[in-house]
Design an enzyme around this catalytic site. Structure first.
Site, short mmCIF file in Angstrom:
data_model
loop_
_atom_site.label_atom_id
_atom_site.label_comp_id
_atom_site.label_asym_id
_atom_site.label_seq_id
_atom_site.Cartn_x
_atom_site.Cartn_y
_atom_site.Cartn_z
N HIS A 107 -41.13 -105.48 21.38
CA HIS A 107 -42.41 -104.81 21.07
C HIS A 107 -42.19 -103.29 21.05
O HIS A 107 -41.39 -102.77 21.83
CB HIS A 107 -43.48 -105.19 22.10
CG HIS A 107 -44.84 -104.72 21.70
ND1 HIS A 107 -45.27 -103.43 21.93
CD2 HIS A 107 -45.84 -105.34 21.03
CE1 HIS A 107 -46.50 -103.29 21.43
NE2 HIS A 107 -46.87 -104.44 20.88
N GLU A 123 -44.61 -104.76 12.85
CA GLU A 123 -45.62 -103.91 13.46
C GLU A 123 -45.26 -102.44 13.24
O GLU A 123 -44.48 -101.86 14.02
CB GLU A 123 -45.69 -104.18 14.96
CG GLU A 123 -46.05 -105.61 15.31
CD GLU A 123 -46.73 -105.68 16.67
OE1 GLU A 123 -47.91 -106.00 16.72
OE2 GLU A 123 -46.06 -105.39 17.66
N GLY A 150 -52.53 -99.74 17.89
CA GLY A 150 -53.50 -99.12 18.80
C GLY A 150 -54.10 -97.84 18.27
O GLY A 150 -54.72 -97.09 19.03
#
Ligand code: PEP
Length: 256
Positions: A99, A171, A177
């Site tokens: 991530h 991503e 975010g």
């Protein structure tokens, strides 16, 4: 949407408390359990709430629980770390690897990411391997090169057979975010290029079976358009996964 089964992950990061985690898991089961035939749903709560969340969804088939992180060693003097066996004990069948917050905030290297991926596969877990470029890299026209490099390092030593237990999450770091989302066309282009790179390594047939999720400010309002792209097979969701209703909106969009 392709014939690949959609997969939607909810990455709760370092959010919620025990009662909030259980309520959210129950809410997801109540609102989205009926979509489980057409969509795989995986929840990634913080470590301390894994067992509670696994218990809350255990009677709803099609909802899995995963770990946001773990250590590669099976046991020993590794203060603060959590092993894969411990996570399986808590009901985990999935793990996130690579991530962007682990890469860019916690400083994980490609070597560690590859070691984690192999450890998770050996432990029998399914893995979501995240890749994606930063804003500077995007502006320098390096999106595909960064994705290919992260895939190449991340998947080093992974067999074609093991690819059936791996999902790729594209991503873009600048979209996570931030409320900024890749346009459906940009996301599709990146996904198609990732699939091509998988085809190069594993052959077209395997590449066609691998699910590639998009992650980066996906919400109910933009999910349908993103998920209708031919190479976008689901989503990895942060902020919008923290409310059962918004997460359900994305799952419904994935169910088509
Ligand atoms: C993520 O953390 O993987 C993510 C995509 O977060 P957000 O949906 O909040 O952008």
């Amino acid at each position: 949407m392709s014939t690949r089964k959609a997969i939607i992950g909810g990455n709760w990061k370092m959010n919620t408390n025990r009662s909030g985690a259980v309520a959210l898991a129950r809410g997801v089961a109540a609102e989205s359990g009926s979509c489980a035939d057409s969509v795989d749903i995986v929840l990634f709560p913080p470590f301390p709430y894994l067992s509670d969340v696994a218990q809350a969804v255990e009677s709803t088939s099609g909802i899995g629980v995963g770990a946001q992180d773990f250590y590669t060693e099976p046991d020993g003097a590794f203060t603060g770390e959590v092993s894969l066996a411990m996570l399986k004990d808590c009901g985990c069948t999935w793990a996130l690897v690579g991530h962007s917050e682990r890469r860019h905030v916690l400083g994980e290297s490609d070597v560690l990411i590859n070691a984690k991926l192999h450890a998770a596969l050996e432990a029998g877990l399914n893995v979501i391997l995240c890749v994606g470029e930063t804003l500077d890299q995007r502006e320098a026209g390096q999106t595909d090169a960064i994705n290919f490099a992260q895939l190449s390092y991340g998947l080093a030593g992974v067999s074609a057979e093991q690819m059936s237990r791996i999902v790729i999450a594209y991503e873009p770091v600048w979209a996570i975010g931030t409320g900024r989302t890749a346009t459906p066309d940009d996301a599709q282009n990146a996904h198609a290029a990732i699939r091509q790179s998988l085809a190069h390594k594993y052959g077209q047939t395997i590449a066609e079976t691998v699910r590639i999720q998009y992650g980066g400010s996906m919400k109910p309002g933009n999910a349908s358009e993103l998920l209708s792209q031919p190479d976008i097979d689901g989503g990895l969701i942060g902020g919008a996964a923290l409310k059962a209703e918004s997460f359900a909106g994305i799952i419904t969009a994935a169910a088509g």
